[in-house]
Motif scaffolding. Structure first.
Motif, PDB file in Angstrom:
ATOM      1  N   ASN A 270      -0.569  15.217  13.906  1.00  0.00           N
ATOM      2  CA  ASN A 270       0.501  14.558  14.666  1.00  0.00           C
ATOM      3  C   ASN A 270       1.566  13.883  13.801  1.00  0.00           C
ATOM      4  O   ASN A 270       2.446  13.221  14.338  1.00  0.00           O
ATOM      5  N   ALA A 271       1.473  14.074  12.479  1.00  0.00           N
ATOM      6  CA  ALA A 271       2.409  13.351  11.613  1.00  0.00           C
ATOM      7  C   ALA A 271       3.814  13.945  11.690  1.00  0.00           C
ATOM      8  O   ALA A 271       3.991  15.159  11.742  1.00  0.00           O
ATOM      9  N   ASP A 272       4.795  13.048  11.661  1.00  0.00           N
ATOM     10  CA  ASP A 272       6.199  13.486  11.658  1.00  0.00           C
ATOM     11  C   ASP A 272       6.709  13.685  10.240  1.00  0.00           C
ATOM     12  O   ASP A 272       7.746  14.296  10.027  1.00  0.00           O
ATOM     13  N   ALA A 273       6.032  13.110   9.291  1.00  0.00           N
ATOM     14  CA  ALA A 273       6.451  13.249   7.891  1.00  0.00           C
ATOM     15  C   ALA A 273       5.252  12.974   6.992  1.00  0.00           C
ATOM     16  O   ALA A 273       4.282  12.343   7.417  1.00  0.00           O
ATOM     17  N   ALA A 274       5.334  13.480   5.755  1.00  0.00           N
ATOM     18  CA  ALA A 274       4.259  13.266   4.789  1.00  0.00           C
ATOM     19  C   ALA A 274       4.851  12.799   3.468  1.00  0.00           C
ATOM     20  O   ALA A 274       5.870  13.329   3.015  1.00  0.00           O
ATOM     21  N   ILE A 275       4.207  11.800   2.901  1.00  0.00           N
ATOM     22  CA  ILE A 275       4.621  11.316   1.578  1.00  0.00           C
ATOM     23  C   ILE A 275       3.525  11.675   0.577  1.00  0.00           C
ATOM     24  O   ILE A 275       2.333  11.564   0.883  1.00  0.00           O
TER      25      ILE A 275
ATOM     26  N   LYS B 152       5.259   8.493  12.939  1.00  0.00           N
ATOM     27  CA  LYS B 152       3.931   8.614  12.343  1.00  0.00           C
ATOM     28  C   LYS B 152       4.028   9.307  10.990  1.00  0.00           C
ATOM     29  O   LYS B 152       4.621  10.388  10.883  1.00  0.00           O
ATOM     30  N   LEU B 153       3.423   8.663  10.020  1.00  0.00           N
ATOM     31  CA  LEU B 153       3.582   9.123   8.657  1.00  0.00           C
ATOM     32  C   LEU B 153       2.214   9.213   7.990  1.00  0.00           C
ATOM     33  O   LEU B 153       1.401   8.311   8.130  1.00  0.00           O
ATOM     34  N   VAL B 154       1.974  10.325   7.285  1.00  0.00           N
ATOM     35  CA  VAL B 154       0.744  10.379   6.478  1.00  0.00           C
ATOM     36  C   VAL B 154       1.123  10.338   5.004  1.00  0.00           C
ATOM     37  O   VAL B 154       2.152  10.880   4.603  1.00  0.00           O
ATOM     38  N   LYS B 155       0.296   9.695   4.221  1.00  0.00           N
ATOM     39  CA  LYS B 155       0.627   9.527   2.803  1.00  0.00           C
ATOM     40  C   LYS B 155      -0.604   9.829   1.963  1.00  0.00           C
ATOM     41  O   LYS B 155      -1.695   9.329   2.233  1.00  0.00           O
TER      42      LYS B 155
ATOM     43  N   GLY C 248      -1.315  17.234   4.692  1.00  0.00           N
ATOM     44  CA  GLY C 248      -0.231  16.439   5.242  1.00  0.00           C
ATOM     45  C   GLY C 248       1.106  17.148   5.122  1.00  0.00           C
ATOM     46  O   GLY C 248       1.839  17.324   6.100  1.00  0.00           O
ATOM     47  N   VAL C 249       1.390  17.603   3.925  1.00  0.00           N
ATOM     48  CA  VAL C 249       2.706  18.153   3.615  1.00  0.00           C
ATOM     49  C   VAL C 249       2.977  19.460   4.353  1.00  0.00           C
ATOM     50  O   VAL C 249       4.060  19.673   4.891  1.00  0.00           O
ATOM     51  N   HIS C 250       1.978  20.345   4.391  1.00  0.00           N
ATOM     52  CA  HIS C 250       2.230  21.667   4.969  1.00  0.00           C
ATOM     53  C   HIS C 250       2.311  21.649   6.487  1.00  0.00           C
ATOM     54  O   HIS C 250       2.793  22.585   7.102  1.00  0.00           O
ATOM     55  N   LEU C 251       1.828  20.571   7.089  1.00  0.00           N
ATOM     56  CA  LEU C 251       1.918  20.472   8.545  1.00  0.00           C
ATOM     57  C   LEU C 251       3.176  19.721   8.981  1.00  0.00           C
ATOM     58  O   LEU C 251       3.746  20.000  10.026  1.00  0.00           O
ATOM     59  N   ALA C 252       3.624  18.765   8.188  1.00  0.00           N
ATOM     60  CA  ALA C 252       4.715  17.891   8.632  1.00  0.00           C
ATOM     61  C   ALA C 252       6.083  18.532   8.379  1.00  0.00           C
ATOM     62  O   ALA C 252       6.255  19.287   7.433  1.00  0.00           O
ATOM     63  N   PRO C 253       7.053  18.204   9.216  1.00  0.00           N
ATOM     64  CA  PRO C 253       8.406  18.764   9.042  1.00  0.00           C
ATOM     65  C   PRO C 253       9.180  18.147   7.867  1.00  0.00           C
ATOM     66  O   PRO C 253      10.174  18.712   7.436  1.00  0.00           O
ATOM     67  N   VAL C 254       8.732  16.998   7.388  1.00  0.00           N
ATOM     68  CA  VAL C 254       9.444  16.352   6.274  1.00  0.00           C
ATOM     69  C   VAL C 254       8.436  15.999   5.181  1.00  0.00           C
ATOM     70  O   VAL C 254       7.377  15.444   5.461  1.00  0.00           O
ATOM     71  N   HIS C 255       8.777  16.337   3.941  1.00  0.00           N
ATOM     72  CA  HIS C 255       7.940  15.973   2.800  1.00  0.00           C
ATOM     73  C   HIS C 255       8.763  15.100   1.858  1.00  0.00           C
ATOM     74  O   HIS C 255       9.839  15.512   1.415  1.00  0.00           O
ATOM     75  N   ILE C 256       8.282  13.903   1.599  1.00  0.00           N
ATOM     76  CA  ILE C 256       8.940  13.039   0.616  1.00  0.00           C
ATOM     77  C   ILE C 256       7.982  12.856  -0.563  1.00  0.00           C
ATOM     78  O   ILE C 256       6.852  12.413  -0.374  1.00  0.00           O
ATOM     79  N   ALA C 257       8.438  13.221  -1.748  1.00  0.00           N
ATOM     80  CA  ALA C 257       7.615  13.048  -2.944  1.00  0.00           C
ATOM     81  C   ALA C 257       8.236  11.947  -3.794  1.00  0.00           C
ATOM     82  O   ALA C 257       9.433  11.986  -4.095  1.00  0.00           O
ATOM     83  N   CYS C 258       7.430  10.948  -4.160  1.00  0.00           N
ATOM     84  CA  CYS C 258       7.944   9.803  -4.910  1.00  0.00           C
ATOM     85  C   CYS C 258       7.414   9.850  -6.338  1.00  0.00           C
ATOM     86  O   CYS C 258       6.208   9.983  -6.543  1.00  0.00           O
ATOM     87  N   MET C 259       8.309   9.746  -7.290  1.00  0.00           N
ATOM     88  CA  MET C 259       7.882   9.833  -8.692  1.00  0.00           C
ATOM     89  C   MET C 259       8.589   8.833  -9.582  1.00  0.00           C
ATOM     90  O   MET C 259       9.753   8.517  -9.403  1.00  0.00           O
TER      91      MET C 259
END
Lengths: 204, 452, 245
Positions: free
Chosen positions: B193-198, B102-105, B223-234
């Motif tokens: 419930n997100a496992d990661a956030a973009i 589960k991913l939030v973006k 999203g970012v502060h709750l999830a164990p993984v943060h991916i930032a795309c630039m």
């Protein structure tokens, strides 16, 4: 032959294609705004952002004011101003998933920006609980009048070299205009945003 | 794919909707005017922002290297992607490593550009857009029509219907407060419930390896502060040299977008929180190619405020979808031809070259001049035969004064003498909804010759 | 001071009265004005359509026609803008550089070269000024609403010198009319809609005559107005500044 990775390719292309530098950057010209009206400007701009403010001449009755704002709801006080009541305790065992139960957060601001009503927070003032000001329904920030600077330029000057892992300018509640531009407060997080400014403006 | 003019014609079949759309977006422009007029040295601020961005383009490689070095030393993972496919694969690999389901973006035009959502869905990863506007169009299975207000083309009654169908909400007659609350409740569960956030990246700071994400909703942070993984795309062009330069850009960005003095949240990420993993994916996808072109490189200065869309009289009356590109409006019309010249060849012509986009742009991109320049290139590479013939005729006529005089006489006679049914034939597009000017007996030149 | 008059092709053919008004106005102001008879067009129609390459000889013809003049004046912001900004495609000899600097839109010339303070004109009408884009934003004949600076408009200040004229303010003071050269054909739907919206703004605010520094905008607006029998007229600003009634 070893395959060249994307990093190398991208950097090589940029090196080949980039123009010569003819630029002249002068930020000095923006440090002209006066300090005199900073508190008034801060308050006006904060209200424009759908935030609210309170000005207290002295910090003596801060606890009383805060308790009135909290109004019996569950709260997390990271400022140590509330001693008579039990704040939410973050003892690591509680899952962040439970944090939706916290209704009010109280956090010290580090810098206030007059031109937009924003308050700067960092990992220290948030005690590393980065989620807090984003998940609660109501945020309260405490700011000393001396911490208010005129513009963003002054704010970054005051911040100097940032040491924190995370910091944010928070300028108002969570809001959205995504449904036909109707302004709705409380899109995801805070439905209200209060800044308590301590100290009279004479002491600036 | 429809050309812009074909799509615009479709959009204009419902004139009241065009009026509604135009008014909604003009409102953003009006608010922008109120916001920027509060800053007396706005022009100097634009000029400075432009200078900083030009400086970035001149040192982009060294700034990126510096950024990477600092980010790595902050404990952040850094990845490089040549194109959208590689970007998507990098993201997928990170997600697989963490068994993310589960991913939030939060809003990122770059992931739109790379088509990340459909790609991840193929791998059965649930991806939820958390910006309300993006969530609406995700549920409606549409594309954003605006870069800062992705669902601005949808009416509240349509959103009501959509939520009834997709979220099971009761009918609310398009009550915006009710609809936002419904989305809030639904999305809160997704955040928790997100496992990661973009997230996307608004600005990346070379000297510190940090980056800034701006939102009004606070959805990126939640999203970012709750999830164990943060991916930032630039994109590679998001770099700025120093932290102090943010003072300039954060003053410009929200004001240009809708007149707000600053977004509610301007979050600065430097290091992951304890126990969290933070990744940055740096994407080229044609940008280094654009950098090579003297005429077009400064489109890379764009900070994605959307002001050029809001001011554009064509955008307001044709809607974002008529552009068929990830980024619509004037800026999209100069960025997209670099990606696919043929596919987007109609976009630089979707303009009267009125120049409002150039004057509204907070980083002083000469948008309308670039539109003009793209036109020259497009007509060389993919000439429109009808237009070419017409212009070749013009060329002949205007090069030869005598021929010009004769053609003038013939044309005016024709307008005067031909019956309306012939004059206003199918090929006369001017005359479909407009009268032709009256044909005078004498041209100015003829009058002048007689006078002297 | 020797001044050449450039009359754009569509004005020459369809709106000769605008050329006449321009000539008479300049003569009244005491300008030594000449009209070179071999003139045709500035080259813009081809260039804006993406066929700059076909316009080179037309540009050269313009230079040939006007090279001996100190100034060129034209009742079109769009043509003046084209000469100034897009004549970089031909060889930049002395004549070209001279004319790129000294080709003026009519109002610009009257206000900034002649520095005219008084106009002997009168018109008892409610007039709406359509700010033609190439003049406004291209030649900076006024302050576009996008910019933060002192409000000014050369055309407006000249119109205010016309006796009896009531200048009407609009809801959108400088939105494009939707003409845009071949845009009017290739993007017909939007072009018409933009024109209709401009007309509505003027009519709702009680305008009787729409004026502009560019006849091309007015030709487009007039075409829509006539087709729909709208209660509004168009007049080029030269006609108004030259009017006596």
């Amino acid at each position: 032959m070893k395959e060249v990775n994307s990093r190398t390719k991208i950097l090589y292309r940029i090196k080949e294609n980039k123009p010569n530098d003819k630029t002249n950057i002068d930020l000095g010209q923006f440090f002209i705004d006066d300090n005199e009206n900073s508190v008034i400007n801060f308050c006006e701009n904060l209200v424009d952002n759908d935030g609210d403010y309170l000005i207290l001449d002295r910090a003596d009755n801060l606890q009383e004011v805060l308790l009135k704002e909290i109004n019996g709801r569950s709260f997390a006080d990271l400022t140590g101003n509330i001693v008579d009541h039990q704040s939410w305790s973050f003892n690591g065992l509680i899952s962040p998933k439970k944090w939706s139960d916290i209704k009010v957060s109280i956090i010290n601001g580090i810098i206030g920006v007059a031109e937009n009503g924003a308050v700067w927070l960092d990992d220290d003032s948030m005690q590393n609980i980065r989620t807090l000001p984003f998940i609660v329904d109501h945020t309260i920030f405490i700011l000393n009048v001396k911490q208010i600077v005129p513009t963003m330029h002054h704010a970054y000057e005051a911040l100097g070299k940032i040491k924190t892992g995370f910091g944010a300018f928070i300028a108002g509640p969570s809001k959205t205009g995504d449904i036909e531009q109707n302004l709705i407060i409380g899109a995801h997080g805070p439905m209200s945003h209060l800044v308590i400014i301590v100290g009279s403006s004479d002491s600036q | 794919m429809l050309t812009h003019s074909q799509a615009a014609k479709e959009f204009n079949k419902d004139e009241s909707r065009v009026d509604w759309h135009d008014k909604a977006i003009w409102h953003l422009r009006q608010n922008r005017d109120l916001g920027v007029n509060k800053i007396p040295n706005w022009q100097q601020l634009r000029e400075t922002a432009s200078e900083i961005k030009l400086n970035v383009l001149s040192h982009l490689d060294t700034y990126l290297e510096e950024f990477e070095k600092m980010a790595l030393s902050n404990g952040v993972h850094v990845h490089w992607a040549l194109d959208g496919d590689e970007h998507n694969k990098i993201v997928k690999d990170i997600l697989e490593k963490h068994s993310v389901q589960k991913l939030v973006k939060s809003k990122s035009m770059l992931t739109e550009e790379c088509n990340l959502n459909p790609y991840l869905e193929k791998y059965s990863i649930e991806i939820v857009d958390t910006d309300l506007g993006e969530r609406i169009i995700q549920l409606a299975k549409e594309k954003p029509s605006h870069i800062t207000a992705p669902a601005i083309h949808k009416k509240k009654e349509e959103i009501d219907q959509l939520f009834q169908k997709m979220l099971g909400t009761p009918p609310s007659n398009g009550d915006a407060q009710f609809l936002v609350n419904a989305a809030r409740t639904d999305l809160r569960k997704k955040f928790l419930n997100a496992d990661a956030a973009i997230t996307g990246v608004n600005f990346a700071i070379a000297e510190s390896g940090g980056f800034v994400v701006c939102t009004n909703e606070g959805n990126a942070d939640l999203g970012v502060h709750l999830a164990p993984v943060h991916i930032a795309c630039m994109g590679i062009e998001k770099i700025i040299p120093k932290l102090e330069h943010l003072g300039v850009f954060l003053r410009l960005l929200a004001r240009s977008a809708n007149g707000q003095s600053i977004t509610s949240y301007s979050s600065h990420f430097f290091k992951p929180r304890k126990g969290q993993e933070m990744h940055i994916v740096i994407v080229d996808n044609g940008r280094s190619k654009q950098l090579a072109s003297e005429d077009f490189r400064n489109s890379l200065k764009c900070i994605r405020c959307g002001a050029c869309m809001n001011t554009c009289p064509i955008y307001r009356r044709s809607g974002g979808h008529s552009y068929g590109s990830t980024i619509p409006g004037p800026i999209g019309s100069i960025l997209s031809p670099n990606i696919d010249l043929k596919k987007y060849s109609s976009l630089p012509f979707a303009s009267t070259l009125c120049g409002s986009c150039t004057d509204v742009c907070p980083v002083k991109i000469d948008i309308h001049s670039q539109l003009y320049k793209w036109r020259q290139i497009i007509m060389k590479e993919h000439p429109n035969r009808v237009k070419q013939m017409a212009m070749k005729t013009n060329q002949k006529v205007f090069e030869h004064p005598r021929l010009y005089n004769i053609v003038g006489i013939v044309m005016r006679r024709a307008i005067k003498l031909l019956p309306k049914s012939i004059l206003y034939n199918k090929l006369n597009i001017w005359g479909k909804q407009r009268d032709l000017p009256n044909a005078p007996k004498k041209s100015f030149k003829e009058w002048y010759n007689e006078r002297s | 001071m020797k001044v050449g008059l450039f009359i754009p092709c569509y004005i020459d053919q369809f709106y000769p009265q605008v050329g006449v008004a321009t000539l008479e106005l300049l003569e009244k102001l005491g300008v030594n004005i000449y009209y070179p008879k071999n003139q045709t067009c500035c080259g813009q129609p081809m260039a804006n359509s993406g066929f700059e390459c076909y316009s080179k000889d037309t540009c050269k013809l313009f230079i040939k026609n006007f090279r001996e003049y100190d100034y060129v004046v034209t009742p079109s912001g769009s043509c003046a803008y084209h000469v100034r900004h897009h004549y970089n495609i031909i060889e930049q000899n002395e004549n070209v550089t001279h004319l790129r600097k000294n080709t003026f839109e009519l109002c610009d010339f009257i206000a900034n070269v002649m520095e005219t303070l008084h106009l002997d004109a009168s018109l008892h009408k409610k007039v709406g000024l359509h700010q033609s884009c190439h003049g406004l934003r291209g030649l900076k004949l006024g302050q576009g609403s996008e910019l933060v600076s002192e409000p000014h408009s050369i055309a407006e200040s000249l119109l205010l010198k016309v006796q009896g004229l009531e200048l009407v303010s609009l809801n959108r003071k400088d939105e494009c009319c939707g003409f845009g050269g071949t845009f009017a054909i290739t993007e017909e739907a939007i072009s018409i809609k933009m024109g209709k919206d401009r007309l509505t703004d003027h009519i709702k605010n009680g305008v009787e005559i729409i004026t502009a520094t560019d006849m091309s905008c007015l030709m487009h607006l007039e075409g829509i107005s006539k087709r729909n029998n709208l209660p509004i007229e168009v007049k080029h600003i030269a006609e108004i500044l030259n009017s006596q009634c």
